[in-house]
Write a protein that holds these residues in place. Structure first.
Motif, PDB file in Angstrom:
ATOM      1  N   VAL A  78      95.450   4.563  45.646  1.00 25.04           N
ATOM      2  CA  VAL A  78      95.691   5.713  46.529  1.00 25.04           C
ATOM      3  C   VAL A  78      95.044   5.477  47.895  1.00 25.04           C
ATOM      4  O   VAL A  78      95.636   5.788  48.939  1.00 25.04           O
ATOM      5  CB  VAL A  78      95.182   7.016  45.876  1.00 25.04           C
ATOM      6  CG1 VAL A  78      95.209   8.171  46.848  1.00 25.04           C
ATOM      7  CG2 VAL A  78      96.011   7.332  44.637  1.00 25.04           C
ATOM      8  N   THR A  81      97.306   3.120  49.752  1.00 23.01           N
ATOM      9  CA  THR A  81      98.504   3.774  50.295  1.00 23.01           C
ATOM     10  C   THR A  81      98.150   4.584  51.530  1.00 23.01           C
ATOM     11  O   THR A  81      98.934   4.659  52.475  1.00 23.01           O
ATOM     12  CB  THR A  81      99.180   4.687  49.257  1.00 23.01           C
ATOM     13  OG1 THR A  81      98.273   5.700  48.832  1.00 23.01           O
ATOM     14  CG2 THR A  81      99.693   3.899  48.076  1.00 23.01           C
ATOM     15  N   ASP A  88     102.937   7.010  47.682  1.00 22.16           N
ATOM     16  CA  ASP A  88     102.396   6.809  46.334  1.00 22.16           C
ATOM     17  C   ASP A  88     103.567   6.867  45.361  1.00 22.16           C
ATOM     18  O   ASP A  88     104.263   7.873  45.272  1.00 22.16           O
ATOM     19  CB  ASP A  88     101.367   7.896  46.025  1.00 22.16           C
ATOM     20  CG  ASP A  88     100.703   7.711  44.673  1.00 22.16           C
ATOM     21  OD1 ASP A  88     101.054   6.767  43.953  1.00 22.16           O
ATOM     22  OD2 ASP A  88      99.821   8.527  44.345  1.00 22.16           O
TER      23      ASP A  88
END
Length: 153
Positions: A78, A81, A88
């Motif tokens: 995460v 990203t 995601d």
């Protein structure tokens, strides 16, 4: 063992000083975040070559174990990203079994960059924090601060 690691019995690897513990803090934290097998071995070998405390580097690499690696590595994904500005894909790939041939063909090519970059960056950030906190904070100064009266007249 002495053929490959001739200085293995050196005191710095087992008892150490503040800076060998600081180096071990960085190495162990960085190794812990790498999504690879045998992080403990990597942390131990790096600790040997960088003259860091081997038990601390090894113990920190054990933080990611079969129970904790999935949430830790997903957090790194995460973060990756967010850094790279990519979406995601966790919800989009929920119907595909992780590790299946379909997952490796369709999902992994899209997530490998944020996965590895995010985990490596978090490993560097956490490792740097560990290094700074171990190398630059003296227990004596912390105890001295705690013993000082809080109210001055």
């Amino acid at each position: 063992m002495n053929k490959y690691f001739p200085k293995f019995n050196d005191r710095i690897y087992w008892a150490g000083d503040r800076f060998s513990f600081a180096r071990a803090g960085f190495i162990g934290s960085f190794s812990m975040m790498l999504p690879i097998p045998f992080q403990m071995v990597l942390g131990s070998v790096l600790a040997y070559y960088f003259r860091a405390n081997i038990p601390l580097a090894t113990a920190l690499a054990w933080i990611t174990n079969p129970l904790t690696m999935w949430p830790i590595w997903y957090g790194g994904y995460v973060f990756g990203t967010w850094i790279l500005g990519t979406p995601d894909l966790f919800e989009a790939s929920a119907h595909i079994t992780i590790g299946s041939q379909l997952w490796f063909d369709e999902i992994f090519p899209l997530i490998w960059k944020p996965f590895y970059i995010g985990n490596m960056l978090l490993g560097t950030i956490i490792g740097s924090f560990m290094y700074i906190s171990i190398a630059h904070f003296h227990w004596a100064s912390i105890i001295g601060l705690l013993r000082r009266p809080f109210i001055k007249n």
